[in-house]
Design a protein around this motif. Structure first.
Motif, PDB file in Angstrom:
ATOM      1  N   VAL A   1      38.749  -7.130 -13.577  1.00  9.69           N
ATOM      2  CA  VAL A   1      37.683  -6.220 -13.795  1.00  9.69           C
ATOM      3  C   VAL A   1      37.813  -5.457 -14.928  1.00  9.69           C
ATOM      4  CG1 VAL A   1      37.166  -6.138 -11.163  1.00  9.69           C
ATOM      5  CG2 VAL A   1      39.154  -4.759 -12.180  1.00  9.69           C
ATOM      6  N   VAL A   2      36.849  -4.384 -15.127  1.00 10.66           N
ATOM      7  CA  VAL A   2      37.132  -3.558 -16.355  1.00 10.66           C
ATOM      8  C   VAL A   2      36.628  -2.211 -15.660  1.00 10.66           C
ATOM      9  CG1 VAL A   2      36.067  -4.850 -18.111  1.00 10.66           C
ATOM     10  CG2 VAL A   2      34.520  -3.545 -16.834  1.00 10.66           C
ATOM     11  N   GLU A   3      36.839  -1.017 -16.136  1.00 12.35           N
ATOM     12  CA  GLU A   3      36.465   0.290 -15.794  1.00 12.35           C
ATOM     13  C   GLU A   3      35.137   0.641 -16.426  1.00 12.35           C
ATOM     14  OE1 GLU A   3      39.572   3.682 -14.963  1.00 12.35           O
ATOM     15  OE2 GLU A   3      38.120   4.304 -16.502  1.00 12.35           O
ATOM     16  N   LEU A   4      34.260   1.053 -15.570  1.00 10.48           N
ATOM     17  CA  LEU A   4      33.189   1.324 -16.283  1.00 10.48           C
ATOM     18  C   LEU A   4      32.867   3.024 -15.906  1.00 10.48           C
ATOM     19  CD1 LEU A   4      30.328   0.914 -17.822  1.00 10.48           C
ATOM     20  CD2 LEU A   4      29.259   0.552 -15.101  1.00 10.48           C
ATOM     21  N   LYS A   5      32.623   3.858 -16.816  1.00 13.38           N
ATOM     22  CA  LYS A   5      32.465   5.282 -16.708  1.00 13.38           C
ATOM     23  C   LYS A   5      31.110   5.475 -17.210  1.00 13.38           C
ATOM     24  CE  LYS A   5      34.067   9.797 -18.327  1.00 13.38           C
ATOM     25  NZ  LYS A   5      35.005  10.731 -19.131  1.00 13.38           N
ATOM     26  N   ASN A   6      30.418   6.466 -16.293  1.00 13.42           N
ATOM     27  CA  ASN A   6      29.321   7.345 -16.711  1.00 13.42           C
ATOM     28  C   ASN A   6      29.511   8.522 -17.312  1.00 13.42           C
ATOM     29  OD1 ASN A   6      26.823   9.035 -15.991  1.00 13.42           O
ATOM     30  ND2 ASN A   6      26.055   7.109 -16.089  1.00 13.42           N
ATOM     31  N   ARG A   7      29.188   8.806 -18.369  1.00 12.09           N
ATOM     32  CA  ARG A   7      29.552  10.143 -19.054  1.00 12.09           C
ATOM     33  C   ARG A   7      28.900  11.311 -18.206  1.00 12.09           C
ATOM     34  NH1 ARG A   7      30.513  14.206 -20.315  1.00 12.09           N
ATOM     35  NH2 ARG A   7      30.925  15.041 -22.613  1.00 12.09           N
ATOM     36  N   LYS A   8      27.791  10.987 -17.906  1.00 14.66           N
ATOM     37  CA  LYS A   8      27.055  12.277 -17.255  1.00 14.66           C
ATOM     38  C   LYS A   8      27.650  12.750 -15.867  1.00 14.66           C
ATOM     39  CE  LYS A   8      22.493  14.045 -16.430  1.00 14.66           C
ATOM     40  NZ  LYS A   8      21.094  13.720 -16.455  1.00 14.66           N
TER      41      LYS A   8
ATOM     42  N   GLY B   1      30.254  11.241 -14.449  1.00 19.43           N
ATOM     43  CA  GLY B   1      31.815  11.069 -14.504  1.00 19.43           C
ATOM     44  C   GLY B   1      32.402   9.941 -13.648  1.00 19.43           C
ATOM     45  N   GLU B   2      31.418   9.427 -12.796  1.00 17.39           N
ATOM     46  CA  GLU B   2      31.626   8.468 -12.092  1.00 17.39           C
ATOM     47  C   GLU B   2      32.341   7.089 -12.604  1.00 17.39           C
ATOM     48  OE1 GLU B   2      29.581   5.227  -8.837  1.00 17.39           O
ATOM     49  OE2 GLU B   2      28.451   6.985  -9.907  1.00 17.39           O
ATOM     50  N   LYS B   3      33.560   6.748 -12.043  1.00 17.84           N
ATOM     51  CA  LYS B   3      34.047   5.578 -12.571  1.00 17.84           C
ATOM     52  C   LYS B   3      34.136   4.481 -11.640  1.00 17.84           C
ATOM     53  CE  LYS B   3      37.377   8.265 -15.304  1.00 17.84           C
ATOM     54  NZ  LYS B   3      38.828   8.662 -15.399  1.00 17.84           N
ATOM     55  N   THR B   4      33.837   3.319 -11.872  1.00 21.82           N
ATOM     56  CA  THR B   4      33.851   2.040 -11.175  1.00 21.82           C
ATOM     57  C   THR B   4      34.730   0.844 -11.738  1.00 21.82           C
ATOM     58  OG1 THR B   4      31.632   2.028 -11.783  1.00 21.82           O
ATOM     59  CG2 THR B   4      31.936   2.155  -9.343  1.00 21.82           C
ATOM     60  N   GLU B   5      35.345   0.133 -10.897  1.00 26.10           N
ATOM     61  CA  GLU B   5      35.853  -1.098 -11.326  1.00 26.10           C
ATOM     62  C   GLU B   5      35.068  -2.239 -11.152  1.00 26.10           C
ATOM     63  OE1 GLU B   5      40.318  -1.071 -10.367  1.00 26.10           O
ATOM     64  OE2 GLU B   5      40.516   0.057 -12.098  1.00 26.10           O
ATOM     65  N   LEU B   6      34.744  -2.833 -11.875  1.00 26.28           N
ATOM     66  CA  LEU B   6      33.790  -4.025 -11.719  1.00 26.28           C
ATOM     67  C   LEU B   6      33.851  -5.160 -12.821  1.00 26.28           C
ATOM     68  CD1 LEU B   6      30.217  -2.561 -12.242  1.00 26.28           C
ATOM     69  CD2 LEU B   6      32.196  -2.178 -13.367  1.00 26.28           C
ATOM     70  N   PRO B   7      33.480  -6.477 -12.483  1.00 27.74           N
ATOM     71  CA  PRO B   7      33.561  -7.555 -13.513  1.00 27.74           C
ATOM     72  C   PRO B   7      32.877  -7.064 -14.627  1.00 27.74           C
ATOM     73  CG  PRO B   7      33.163  -8.699 -11.251  1.00 27.74           C
ATOM     74  CD  PRO B   7      33.130  -7.128 -11.158  1.00 27.74           C
ATOM     75  N   LEU B   8      33.070  -7.593 -15.685  1.00 21.55           N
ATOM     76  CA  LEU B   8      32.370  -7.146 -16.885  1.00 21.55           C
ATOM     77  C   LEU B   8      30.986  -7.407 -16.727  1.00 21.55           C
ATOM     78  CD1 LEU B   8      32.264  -6.178 -20.022  1.00 21.55           C
ATOM     79  CD2 LEU B   8      32.652  -8.590 -20.631  1.00 21.55           C
ATOM     80  N   ALA B   9      30.577  -8.677 -16.217  1.00 22.18           N
ATOM     81  CA  ALA B   9      29.048  -9.119 -16.291  1.00 22.18           C
ATOM     82  C   ALA B   9      28.474  -8.066 -15.573  1.00 22.18           C
ATOM     83  CB  ALA B   9      29.231 -10.388 -15.755  1.00 22.18           C
ATOM     84  N   GLU B  10      29.032  -7.378 -14.355  1.00 19.57           N
ATOM     85  CA  GLU B  10      28.442  -6.607 -13.718  1.00 19.57           C
ATOM     86  C   GLU B  10      28.057  -5.137 -14.355  1.00 19.57           C
ATOM     87  OE1 GLU B  10      29.787  -6.183  -9.543  1.00 19.57           O
ATOM     88  OE2 GLU B  10      30.108  -8.422  -9.457  1.00 19.57           O
ATOM     89  N   ALA B  11      29.206  -4.938 -15.204  1.00 23.46           N
ATOM     90  CA  ALA B  11      29.144  -3.526 -15.864  1.00 23.46           C
ATOM     91  C   ALA B  11      27.977  -3.758 -17.015  1.00 23.46           C
ATOM     92  CB  ALA B  11      30.672  -3.398 -16.522  1.00 23.46           C
ATOM     93  N   ILE B  12      28.019  -5.063 -17.604  1.00 21.78           N
ATOM     94  CA  ILE B  12      26.750  -5.069 -18.658  1.00 21.78           C
ATOM     95  C   ILE B  12      25.528  -4.816 -17.958  1.00 21.78           C
ATOM     96  CG2 ILE B  12      25.627  -6.661 -19.793  1.00 21.78           C
ATOM     97  CD1 ILE B  12      28.386  -7.936 -20.631  1.00 21.78           C
ATOM     98  N   GLU B  13      25.278  -5.475 -16.825  1.00 24.92           N
ATOM     99  CA  GLU B  13      24.057  -5.036 -15.946  1.00 24.92           C
ATOM    100  C   GLU B  13      23.761  -3.705 -15.939  1.00 24.92           C
ATOM    101  OE1 GLU B  13      21.603  -7.409 -15.745  1.00 24.92           O
ATOM    102  OE2 GLU B  13      22.989  -8.794 -16.979  1.00 24.92           O
TER     103      GLU B  13
END
Ligand code: ATP
Ligand code: MG
Length: 439
Positions: free
Chosen positions: A413-420, A422-434
């Protein structure tokens, strides 16, 4: 873009001479560099934002049927003498003399030039309505340039000019621009409120300023709170049809700048809906009828063979001012929080350990995949400490951050953070891209 190959001169210091937060953040993030009072170099990061804003404005002008051209920055004085504004404009006009002692000027606006283009080619009502626009640098020798790009001397403006046979037709053109403006600002993540405004030196009797509310705004503004909740007309609006209903929906509410403010009318709004605030003017539209066409003899033949002066309006958007205006509306204590539509890059990719071969490989692959997905990526492949990388990403305010580290790699997985949020989620890269693509 790999950060190691990019030009991003971020600075930790809060610039002492920058009075408002947008100016401070633009200097700290290396978006602009001041050359002289009110004159700026747009550094790569700032230039990307400027171009994104310009493109949104362009798309919405085109959607509303306006046609793009490009007029020069330096103009001959003659046309301005013809309209009578060469003397009227005063000291805000930068006057230049060329080697032949010809009087020239750096254009503060383009009514005269476009009227000259029009009269040179258009002779018949059949070519109407017509709306021509460009996005070009303007120069106004402002007495007090300040707040960075918000009140510059050299600034980028989109200016459109409408030509119609009748006053009724000109009002329809005005209404189209009114709606196109609301859609354009909405796409930039802004709530811009149309307010009755003074026409000033441009002249005419119908005018609206588009204002975004901000404590640092230069104008005092008054409006009905209900206006803040009105959605933009929407991109499916039929510009070939009658859009006056969309305009009426908004002009029914009280909204005025200081010059047009009427305390008695304002008092009729329920007290809990009375908004008295500061605002930043990001756009200004005018209907001025035959002011320039009469003075400059821009006429057309009607169907009856009569010769009449053409009815005109002009419509400006402060493209460079918007960069500061958006930051005023979109920031927090850690830096800028760009709306995705105007962000310099949509996503920041952070490699936690660029010296670790596995991490570097996975991060490189992620960089490739993000680009393949059509996203604008800033890839922090530097060897700095993770802490300073995170701080810099927050400061420059890209809407999404993707972090690649050894632990995530183990789990796929990668960590995806939303700047606005602040929410962080761990998910596969393909899902992060979506998720990033969905905005
Ligand atoms: P202001 O009252 O702020 O001086 P204006 O009424 O003179 O603005 P217009 O001639 O209507 O401005 O210009 C259209 C748009 O250009 C404005 O709505 C504003 O967004 C932008 N603009 C005007 N002057 C400047 C400036 N000095 N620096 C940056 N943007 C500007
Ligand atoms: Mg002005």
């Amino acid at each position: 873009m790999r950060l190691t190959r990019y030009f991003l001169p971020v600075s930790k210091d809060v610039p002492a001479d920058a009075a408002i937060v947008s100016h401070q953040l633009m200097l700290r993030t290396g978006m602009v560099r001041q050359n002289g009072a009110g004159i700026y170099t747009w550094l790569p990061l700032g230039f990307r934002v400027l171009q994104k804003i310009e493109q949104i404005v362009r798309e919405e002008m085109n959607r509303a049927g306006a046609i793009e051209l490009l007029m020069p920055t330096i103009q001959q004085a003659e046309l301005w003498q013809e309209s009578g504004r060469y003397d009227d404009y005063g000291k805000e006009m930068l006057r230049i003399t060329d080697r032949h002692e010809r009087e020239m000027l750096f254009g503060p606006t383009n009514e005269e030039l476009i009227t000259d283009v029009f009269r040179s080619y258009v002779k018949s009502y059949k070519a109407l309505p017509l709306n021509l626009y460009h996005t070009q640098w303007k120069f106004r020798d402002e007495i007090r340039p300040r707040f960075g790009v918000m009140r510059g001397r050299e600034f980028l403006m989109k200016d459109a000019y409408s030509f119609d046979l009748t006053e009724e037709g000109a009002r329809a053109s005005y209404n189209q621009m009114f709606c196109a403006y609301l859609n354009a600002f909405d796409r930039m993540g802004l709530t811009a409120i149309p307010m009755q405004a003074d026409t000033g030196p441009i002249g005419g009797d119908l005018s609206h300023e588009f204002i975004i509310l901000a404590d640092t705004g230069e104008s005092a503004v008054f409006c009905d709170k209900a206006m803040l909740d009105l959605p933009a007309p929407g991109l499916d609006l039929d510009f070939d049809g009658d859009v006056s209903g969309e305009v009426a929906k908004r002009t029914d509410f009280y909204a005025a700048t200081e010059e047009k403010h009427d305390e008695a009318e304002f008092g009729k709004i329920p007290t809990d809906r009375q908004v008295s605030a500061r605002g930043i003017e990001v756009g200004h539209i005018f209907f001025f009828g035959t002011k320039y066409s009469k003075a400059m003899n821009a006429t057309v033949q009607t169907a009856d063979g009569e010769t009449v002066p053409v009815q005109m309006g002009s419509y400006g958007i402060g493209v460079s001012r918007l960069v500061g205006g958006i930051i005023e509306a979109c920031h927090d204590e850690n830096g800028i929080v760009w709306p995705q539509s105007v962000a310099p890059f949509e996503v920041g990719l952070i490699s936690m350990r660029p010296k670790d071969e596995t991490v570097a490989k996975v991060a490189d692959d992620a960089y490739e995949a993000l680009q393949q997905a059509g996203l604008d990526v800033l890839y922090d492949d530097t060897e700095e400490r993770p802490g300073s990388k995170f701080n810099r990403m927050d400061l420059i305010g890209l809407p999404w951050q993707i972090v690649i580290g050894p632990r995530g790699i183990e789990n796929g997985v990668v960590e995806l953070k939303n700047r606005k949020s602040g929410e962080k989620t761990e998910l596969p890269l393909a899902e992060a891209i979506e998720k990033v693509k969905a905005g």
